[in-house]
Scaffold this active site. Structure first.
Site, PDB file in Angstrom:
ATOM      1  N   HIS A 165       0.837  -1.216   0.000  1.00 59.80           N
ATOM      2  CA  HIS A 165       0.000   0.000   0.000  1.00 59.80           C
ATOM      3  C   HIS A 165       0.869   1.263   0.000  1.00 59.80           C
ATOM      4  O   HIS A 165       0.442   2.296   0.492  1.00 59.80           O
ATOM      5  CB  HIS A 165      -0.940   0.035   1.207  1.00 59.80           C
ATOM      6  CG  HIS A 165      -1.740  -1.230   1.397  1.00 59.80           C
ATOM      7  ND1 HIS A 165      -3.015  -1.398   0.913  1.00 59.80           N
ATOM      8  CD2 HIS A 165      -1.414  -2.398   2.002  1.00 59.80           C
ATOM      9  CE1 HIS A 165      -3.446  -2.605   1.219  1.00 59.80           C
ATOM     10  NE2 HIS A 165      -2.494  -3.241   1.879  1.00 59.80           N
ATOM     11  N   SER A 292      15.307  20.768 -16.118  1.00 53.49           N
ATOM     12  CA  SER A 292      14.093  21.534 -16.400  1.00 53.49           C
ATOM     13  C   SER A 292      14.483  22.783 -17.159  1.00 53.49           C
ATOM     14  O   SER A 292      15.547  23.350 -16.931  1.00 53.49           O
ATOM     15  CB  SER A 292      13.413  21.899 -15.081  1.00 53.49           C
ATOM     16  OG  SER A 292      12.587  23.043 -15.267  1.00 53.49           O
ATOM     17  N   LYS A 298      16.442  21.120 -11.052  1.00 54.16           N
ATOM     18  CA  LYS A 298      15.763  19.859 -11.352  1.00 54.16           C
ATOM     19  C   LYS A 298      16.661  18.848 -12.039  1.00 54.16           C
ATOM     20  O   LYS A 298      17.491  19.177 -12.870  1.00 54.16           O
ATOM     21  CB  LYS A 298      14.536  20.103 -12.241  1.00 54.16           C
ATOM     22  CG  LYS A 298      13.373  20.767 -11.536  1.00 54.16           C
ATOM     23  CD  LYS A 298      12.827  19.960 -10.367  1.00 54.16           C
ATOM     24  CE  LYS A 298      12.061  18.738 -10.802  1.00 54.16           C
ATOM     25  NZ  LYS A 298      10.843  19.068 -11.531  1.00 54.16           N
ATOM     26  N   ASN A 300      15.491  15.261 -13.639  1.00 54.46           N
ATOM     27  CA  ASN A 300      14.273  14.472 -13.791  1.00 54.46           C
ATOM     28  C   ASN A 300      14.554  13.083 -14.368  1.00 54.46           C
ATOM     29  O   ASN A 300      15.360  12.936 -15.282  1.00 54.46           O
ATOM     30  CB  ASN A 300      13.299  15.208 -14.723  1.00 54.46           C
ATOM     31  CG  ASN A 300      12.864  16.543 -14.139  1.00 54.46           C
ATOM     32  OD1 ASN A 300      12.706  16.667 -12.928  1.00 54.46           O
ATOM     33  ND2 ASN A 300      12.700  17.537 -14.993  1.00 54.46           N
ATOM     34  N   GLU A 305      10.227   7.749 -16.798  1.00 54.32           N
ATOM     35  CA  GLU A 305       8.871   8.257 -17.048  1.00 54.32           C
ATOM     36  C   GLU A 305       8.395   7.898 -18.458  1.00 54.32           C
ATOM     37  O   GLU A 305       7.244   7.500 -18.667  1.00 54.32           O
ATOM     38  CB  GLU A 305       8.833   9.769 -16.857  1.00 54.32           C
ATOM     39  CG  GLU A 305       9.045  10.199 -15.411  1.00 54.32           C
ATOM     40  CD  GLU A 305       9.260  11.695 -15.316  1.00 54.32           C
ATOM     41  OE1 GLU A 305       8.259  12.422 -15.336  1.00 54.32           O
ATOM     42  OE2 GLU A 305      10.417  12.140 -15.237  1.00 54.32           O
ATOM     43  N   GLN A 337      -3.444  -5.872 -43.359  1.00 55.47           N
ATOM     44  CA  GLN A 337      -2.275  -5.019 -43.572  1.00 55.47           C
ATOM     45  C   GLN A 337      -2.049  -4.074 -42.390  1.00 55.47           C
ATOM     46  O   GLN A 337      -0.934  -3.622 -42.153  1.00 55.47           O
ATOM     47  CB  GLN A 337      -2.476  -4.210 -44.862  1.00 55.47           C
ATOM     48  CG  GLN A 337      -1.324  -3.315 -45.236  1.00 55.47           C
ATOM     49  CD  GLN A 337      -1.498  -2.739 -46.625  1.00 55.47           C
ATOM     50  OE1 GLN A 337      -1.481  -3.470 -47.606  1.00 55.47           O
ATOM     51  NE2 GLN A 337      -1.695  -1.437 -46.715  1.00 55.47           N
TER      52      GLN A 337
HETATM   53  N1  ARG Z   1       0.425  -5.524 -48.254  1.00 55.06           N
HETATM   54  C1  ARG Z   1      -0.401  -6.659 -47.971  1.00 55.06           C
HETATM   55  C2  ARG Z   1      -0.511  -6.876 -46.460  1.00 55.06           C
HETATM   56  O1  ARG Z   1       0.298  -6.350 -45.756  1.00 55.06           O
HETATM   57  C3  ARG Z   1       0.186  -7.883 -48.568  1.00 55.06           C
HETATM   58  C4  ARG Z   1      -0.821  -8.890 -48.958  1.00 55.06           C
HETATM   59  C5  ARG Z   1      -1.684  -8.388 -50.021  1.00 55.06           C
HETATM   60  N2  ARG Z   1      -2.554  -9.391 -50.515  1.00 55.06           N
HETATM   61  C6  ARG Z   1      -3.592  -9.071 -51.277  1.00 55.06           C
HETATM   62  N3  ARG Z   1      -4.325 -10.034 -51.692  1.00 55.06           N
HETATM   63  N4  ARG Z   1      -3.870  -7.830 -51.573  1.00 55.06           N
HETATM   64  O2  ARG Z   1      -1.375  -7.540 -45.976  1.00 55.06           O
END
Ligand code: ARG
Length: 500
Positions: A165, A292, A298, A300, A305, A337
């Site tokens: 605590h 600072s 100071k 820091n 942090e 992606q």
């Molecule tokens: N740039 C795409 C990704 O990172 C690669 C795969 C793309 N495949 C597709 N069928 N468009 O996922």
């Protein structure tokens, strides 16, 4: 190596007349991933070399064709490493950029994508990339553990109050507190090893979704890329649909890395408190603190942090990944992606926090006088008094009550509890005998803490020796994918290595 700046899209590949050039450029910019997935390139090349080797074996490529393809890929790798490769945004991603460049130089490259899709290609590249990152992060965690063990071992005599605590509880060796974090990072290393083992299956051969009608030798590709078990047998994904849509390994890493970040954040919080004038237990070297802009006095603890703060984005990345996946129908969807920036950011953030924290600990000095002043508070030994009474046959609850009364009496008398006379002790509880006054000796008190896991001197020494032995053993090297020599030069600084 600097991050490449994709050149402006000169023309957008194979758009129908329905699209004007303007919007197409916008679409290219919106949908490109090469500005961040370029860093998969060593693994993309390694995967293509393995795939070409297999295509030769099954008769799709002739030996000279394979040789030309491998030579071309290696040349591209050297250009990327040298920073001279012209990345093109309109070619969308790392896979298309490398394939297009290769095809422009090597006619046989038109056969390279046989029985392969970017869907299994990107799944492969991500696994290879993450396998290497986990190996690097694990090594850095080991360094951090060594720094913690060293910090404790440099001050074997220093005792501090342990807190619950955030109130003083019982005395512990400073080293015991350091070793608590060594334990946390050990569990982290174990989780990373688990994640690395589960991701170590080769997805190549899954195609876009449904494998191939060609007689691919998936085992050969897996073996060439180091996707093998302890006996050297290839490890393959077993379901083509799962293989192209699975990003569990990304989430698992994100979760393990989040826990690393949380442990780092808690350590940072302790260091920040200890570096304050109120505690004064440590001094962090100037090089690892900042001043600072306004207050001249100071100093820091910004590294700590920032490390505490950065844990927030690592946890955020994990949540982003989970939300990204939760509504996706089978199998590959372009949403996936979006996994890369979260993954890359998590790895980069956690690795830099681990390295900086270790370096900061190596440049942190314990202040024995401040620690001793805090640890000599005799109330830290109130539990020892209760244990004393228990050893004389008193039920613990009754002993707890008696010592509580003694503490209240001392408070009322305005004297520290260890300044009460034997008669005053006995007036509260007649079971106290002359030897009770010896209980307040801190060094003897530390000697009494001698069961496994306890913070006594013998136990802590044993733990330090044990960790020293374990940590001097280098972690097993990850299986090396067949990457062209230039590919080993990455954008990250080499891992800090220390000899002990
Ligand atoms: N740039 C795409 C990704 O990172 C690669 C795969 C793309 N495949 C597709 N069928 N468009 O996922």
């Amino acid at each position: 190596m600097k991050s490449p700046r994709p050149s402006q899209p000169s023309a957008v590949v194979s758009r129908s007349g329905r699209f004007t050039e303007g919007p197409s450029r916008e679409v290219a910019r919106f949908s490109q991933s090469v500005s961040f997935d370029w860093r998969l390139w060593p693994h993309d090349i390694a995967g293509s070399i393995a795939h070409a080797t297999m295509l030769e074996k099954i008769g799709v490529l002739s030996a000279p064709e394979r040789r030309d393809i491998v030579g071309g890929l290696e040349a591209i790798g050297r250009e990327i490493a040298a920073g001279t490769f012209p990345w093109k945004e309109d070619l969308e991603d790392v896979h298309m950029n490398i394939e297009a460049a290769l095809t422009a130089r090597v006619p046989a490259a038109a056969k390279l994508h046989t029985a392969r899709s970017r869907n299994d290609q990107v799944a492969l590249d991500m696994r290879l990339w993450l396998r290497a990152e986990i190996a690097a992060l694990t090594g850095e965690l080991r360094d951090l553990q060594r720094s913690l063990v060293d910090l404790g071992a440099r001050h074997p005599e220093v005792v501090i109050p342990g807190y619950t605590h955030l109130q003083r509880a019982q005395p512990v060796f400073f080293a015991h507190h350091c070793l608590a974090y060594v334990e946390m990072f050990e569990r982290d290393a174990g989780r990373l090893a688990d994640a690395a083992d589960r991701l170590n299956e080769c997805p190549l051969g899954s195609g876009a979704i449904a494998g191939s009608t060609l007689p691919l030798d998936r085992g050969l590709v897996a073996t060439l890329l180091g996707f093998t078990d302890a006996k050297g047998r290839p490890r393959l994904t077993r379901n083509s649909m799962d293989a192209v849509s699975d990003r569990d390994f990304v989430v698992e890493f994100g979760a393990a890395a989040s826990l690393v970040a949380v442990h780092l954040s808690r350590l940072s919080e302790d260091l920040i408190l200890w570096a304050s004038a109120e505690f004064g237990f440590i001094r962090i070297a100037d090089a690892y603190t900042t001043g600072s802009s306004l207050m001249p006095q100071k100093k820091n603890p910004d590294i700590a942090e920032l490390t505490r703060g950065k844990s927030g984005r690592v946890i955020g990345n994990l949540v982003s990944l989970l939300v990204l996946l939760k509504g996706l129908p089978m199998t590959y969807n372009r949403d996936l992606q979006e996994d890369k920036e979260r993954l890359f950011d998590t790895a980069d953030t956690v690795r830099s926090c681990v390295c900086l924290t270790a370096a900061m600990l190596d440049h942190t000095a314990v202040q024995p006088a401040a620690c001793a002043a805090a640890a000599k508070d005799p109330l830290l030994l109130a539990t020892d008094l209760a244990d004393y009474l228990v050893q004389r046959g008193m039920p613990f609850r009754q002993a707890h009550h008696a010592v509580g009364a003694l503490v209240a009496f001392a408070e009322k008398a305005g004297r520290p509890i260890d300044r009460l006379t034997l008669d005053e002790h006995r007036a509260i509880e007649p079971c106290f005998e002359a030897d009770v006054l010896g209980l307040y000796d801190l060094s003897r008190a530390m000697g009494r803490r001698d069961i496994p896991g306890a913070p006594g001197g013998r136990q802590v020494d044993r733990q330090i020796d044990g960790w020293r032995r374990r940590l001097s053993v280098a972690p097993p090297a990850p299986p090396a994918p067949p990457v062209p020599p230039a590919a080993t030069a990455g954008p990250r600084p080499a891992r800090r290595r220390r000899t002990r």
